[in-house]
Scaffold this motif. Structure first.
Motif, PDB file in Angstrom:
ATOM      1  N   THR A  77       0.841  -1.200   0.000  1.00  0.00           N
ATOM      2  CA  THR A  77       0.000   0.000   0.000  1.00  0.00           C
ATOM      3  C   THR A  77       0.874   1.249   0.000  1.00  0.00           C
ATOM      4  O   THR A  77       0.484   2.292  -0.517  1.00  0.00           O
ATOM      5  N   THR A  78       2.071   1.123   0.536  1.00  0.00           N
ATOM      6  CA  THR A  78       3.024   2.230   0.548  1.00  0.00           C
ATOM      7  C   THR A  78       3.578   2.428  -0.860  1.00  0.00           C
ATOM      8  O   THR A  78       4.146   1.504  -1.456  1.00  0.00           O
ATOM      9  N   ILE A  79       3.396   3.613  -1.390  1.00  0.00           N
ATOM     10  CA  ILE A  79       3.787   3.943  -2.759  1.00  0.00           C
ATOM     11  C   ILE A  79       5.251   3.600  -3.014  1.00  0.00           C
ATOM     12  O   ILE A  79       5.594   2.977  -4.023  1.00  0.00           O
ATOM     13  N   GLU A  80       6.120   4.011  -2.109  1.00  0.00           N
ATOM     14  CA  GLU A  80       7.554   3.784  -2.306  1.00  0.00           C
ATOM     15  C   GLU A  80       7.887   2.303  -2.421  1.00  0.00           C
ATOM     16  O   GLU A  80       8.781   1.935  -3.186  1.00  0.00           O
ATOM     17  N   ASN A  81       7.184   1.456  -1.684  1.00  0.00           N
ATOM     18  CA  ASN A  81       7.450   0.017  -1.755  1.00  0.00           C
ATOM     19  C   ASN A  81       7.085  -0.542  -3.127  1.00  0.00           C
ATOM     20  O   ASN A  81       7.831  -1.347  -3.689  1.00  0.00           O
ATOM     21  N   ARG A  82       5.947  -0.116  -3.666  1.00  0.00           N
ATOM     22  CA  ARG A  82       5.569  -0.561  -5.016  1.00  0.00           C
ATOM     23  C   ARG A  82       6.584  -0.063  -6.041  1.00  0.00           C
ATOM     24  O   ARG A  82       6.999  -0.799  -6.929  1.00  0.00           O
ATOM     25  N   HIS A  83       6.963   1.204  -5.918  1.00  0.00           N
ATOM     26  CA  HIS A  83       7.895   1.780  -6.882  1.00  0.00           C
ATOM     27  C   HIS A  83       9.282   1.148  -6.778  1.00  0.00           C
ATOM     28  O   HIS A  83       9.937   0.935  -7.801  1.00  0.00           O
ATOM     29  N   PHE A  84       9.731   0.832  -5.572  1.00  0.00           N
ATOM     30  CA  PHE A  84      11.015   0.146  -5.417  1.00  0.00           C
ATOM     31  C   PHE A  84      10.969  -1.233  -6.074  1.00  0.00           C
ATOM     32  O   PHE A  84      11.926  -1.643  -6.737  1.00  0.00           O
ATOM     33  N   MET A  85       9.869  -1.944  -5.900  1.00  0.00           N
ATOM     34  CA  MET A  85       9.765  -3.261  -6.522  1.00  0.00           C
ATOM     35  C   MET A  85       9.802  -3.126  -8.047  1.00  0.00           C
ATOM     36  O   MET A  85      10.508  -3.886  -8.718  1.00  0.00           O
ATOM     37  N   LEU A  86       9.063  -2.171  -8.593  1.00  0.00           N
ATOM     38  CA  LEU A  86       9.087  -1.956 -10.042  1.00  0.00           C
ATOM     39  C   LEU A  86      10.500  -1.618 -10.515  1.00  0.00           C
ATOM     40  O   LEU A  86      10.974  -2.150 -11.516  1.00  0.00           O
ATOM     41  N   SER A  87      11.155  -0.730  -9.789  1.00  0.00           N
ATOM     42  CA  SER A  87      12.510  -0.311 -10.152  1.00  0.00           C
ATOM     43  C   SER A  87      13.481  -1.487 -10.093  1.00  0.00           C
ATOM     44  O   SER A  87      14.274  -1.704 -11.017  1.00  0.00           O
ATOM     45  N   ASP A  88      13.419  -2.261  -9.020  1.00  0.00           N
ATOM     46  CA  ASP A  88      14.320  -3.409  -8.861  1.00  0.00           C
ATOM     47  C   ASP A  88      14.074  -4.468  -9.941  1.00  0.00           C
ATOM     48  O   ASP A  88      15.021  -5.018 -10.502  1.00  0.00           O
TER      49      ASP A  88
END
Length: 108
Positions: A77-88
């Motif tokens: 639900t945390t935006i940064e966590n989703r974006h980090f996963m996409l980036s990684d």
């Protein structure tokens, strides 16, 4: 086992949203990245040689998120966590596709 998805499928999907995902974790949230996250989770759960060669953490997170695991859903639900996963994931797929690694175009 099906041969798709493979690296090209991931890169094509990422390419629809942004040319380089290395800094996506700094981007503000919008619906397109939320949709991309959902799409990525769906293709991560498809059986293919490429997916099986990905680090297990990506696939496990995708399965748990789609199954509604409360801890995983809350974490994502945390935006940064989703974006980090996409980036990684983007970085990993891009490197494997360009440098080779555990998987290549022949599925080896």
């Amino acid at each position: 086992m099906q041969q798709k998805p493979d690296a090209d499928d991931y890169l094509a999907l990422f390419g629809r949203y942004k040319a380089d995902f290395g800094d996506v974790y700094m981007d503000p949230e919008d619906e397109r990245f939320r949709l991309l996250f959902d799409q990525i989770c769906r293709i991560l759960t498809q059986p293919s040689p490429f997916n099986l060669a990905l680090p297990e953490q990506f696939r496990t997170t995708a399965f748990r998120y789609l199954e509604g695991d409360p801890h995983t859903v809350a974490h994502m639900t945390t935006i940064e966590n989703r974006h980090f996963m996409l980036s990684d994931l983007f970085d990993y797929v891009h490197l494997v596709n360009t440098m080779g690694g555990r998987w290549d175009q022949r599925g080896r």
